[in-house]
Design a protein around this motif. Structure first.
Motif, mmCIF file in Angstrom:
data_model
loop_
_atom_site.group_PDB
_atom_site.id
_atom_site.type_symbol
_atom_site.label_atom_id
_atom_site.label_comp_id
_atom_site.label_asym_id
_atom_site.label_seq_id
_atom_site.Cartn_x
_atom_site.Cartn_y
_atom_site.Cartn_z
ATOM 1 N N GLY A 1 0.793 -1.217 0.000
ATOM 2 C CA GLY A 1 0.000 0.000 0.000
ATOM 3 C C GLY A 1 0.826 1.269 0.000
ATOM 4 N N THR A 2 2.124 1.147 -0.361
ATOM 5 C CA THR A 2 3.007 2.314 -0.392
ATOM 6 C C THR A 2 2.765 3.124 -1.659
ATOM 7 N N VAL A 3 2.631 4.421 -1.500
ATOM 8 C CA VAL A 3 2.431 5.307 -2.648
ATOM 9 C C VAL A 3 3.798 5.745 -3.172
ATOM 10 N N PRO A 4 4.137 5.441 -4.433
ATOM 11 C CA PRO A 4 5.456 5.821 -4.955
ATOM 12 C C PRO A 4 5.615 7.335 -5.045
ATOM 13 N N ALA A 5 6.838 7.799 -4.780
ATOM 14 C CA ALA A 5 7.109 9.235 -4.852
ATOM 15 C C ALA A 5 7.174 9.677 -6.308
ATOM 16 N N VAL A 6 6.608 10.833 -6.585
ATOM 17 C CA VAL A 6 6.613 11.392 -7.935
ATOM 18 C C VAL A 6 7.769 12.381 -8.041
ATOM 19 N N VAL A 7 8.562 12.260 -9.100
ATOM 20 C CA VAL A 7 9.692 13.173 -9.292
ATOM 21 C C VAL A 7 9.150 14.551 -9.650
ATOM 22 N N PRO A 8 9.440 15.571 -8.831
ATOM 23 C CA PRO A 8 8.915 16.913 -9.105
ATOM 24 C C PRO A 8 9.698 17.605 -10.220
ATOM 25 N N GLU A 9 9.100 18.641 -10.778
ATOM 26 C CA GLU A 9 9.774 19.449 -11.787
ATOM 27 C C GLU A 9 10.774 20.387 -11.114
ATOM 28 N N TYR A 10 11.857 20.721 -11.813
ATOM 29 C CA TYR A 10 12.776 21.761 -11.358
ATOM 30 C C TYR A 10 12.033 23.108 -11.456
ATOM 31 N N ASP A 11 12.046 23.984 -10.480
ATOM 32 C CA ASP A 11 12.876 24.091 -9.306
ATOM 33 C C ASP A 11 11.986 23.827 -8.088
#
Length: 220
Positions: free
Chosen positions: A76-86
């Protein structure tokens, strides 16, 4: 009409000369060409083997990632989403929230860099003090699971009580600066998606703050 009869010795020499010429022609036009073809084929085989090894490693890595994703989904772990720079403002707010329960924490943001995959790497050096080893590990876990993809490059957890006891025995005095029982130093690398707003030289001024102050607006 004059005729010349070759002697037995001359005939033998001419036979050897003919054989020698045949061997020279064979070596020059057959053996050498064959060796070059074999060398070329060997080079192609080596390149193919290298590609097979590379593809095998990629497949293995993909399988490991798929297994990890399946495991996280099952838990049930929610994967982290890679954010946009900056993403520095949101990152600082998140780190402040995680470290708010610690004492004398300090954050130093390093210059950003772009890796081969096009991801922006943002190094952060953190230090803080806390009341127990369990709290130290809990804070480290919270940093890793803050919602922003990152890697823990290195960390140390120091038992200040044991260190003070040793210093007191050596110095014969228990006086010193008041500290929490445990100190933690950790270096993390956070990742962001590269975009058109990334500076050409990917230079980012280093910023730092300490004492538990809100850092959300101190860096741009």
């Amino acid at each position: 009409m004059l005729t010349y009869t070759f002697s037995r010795r001359e005939k033998v020499l001419m036979v050897f000369l003919a054989i020698f010429l045949i061997l020279v022609v064979w070596y020059q036009f057959v053996f050498t060409a064959t060796q070059e073809q074999l060398a070329d084929l060997t080079s192609q085989i080596d390149a193919a083997n290298d590609q097979i090894v590379t593809d095998t490693l990629k497949i293995k890595k993909i399988d490991e990632m798929e297994d990890a994703i399946a495991k996280y989904k099952a838990e049930g772990t929610v994967p982290a989403v890679v954010p946009e720079y900056d993403n520095v403002q949101a990152l600082m707010a998140s780190l402040n929230a995680v470290l708010s329960g610690t004492a004398d924490y300090d954050m130093t943001f390093e210059d950003v860099a772009v890796n081969e995959s096009g991801l922006v790497q943002r190094g952060v050096q953190l230090s803080f003090e806390c009341g127990s080893y369990e709290q130290a590990r809990s804070v480290l876990d919270a940093l890793v699971n803050s919602g922003f993809p990152c890697s823990v490059d290195e960390y140390t957890i120091t038992d200040n009580e044991a260190q003070r006891s040793g210093n007191a025995r050596n110095a014969g005095s228990g006086s010193g600066t008041k500290q929490q029982p445990f100190s933690v130093d950790v270096h993390l690398t956070f990742y962001e998606k590269g975009n058109d707003s990334v500076p050409a030289d990917v230079a980012q001024a280093t910023g730092s703050a300490s004492g538990g102050n809100d850092l959300s607006n101190s860096l741009g």
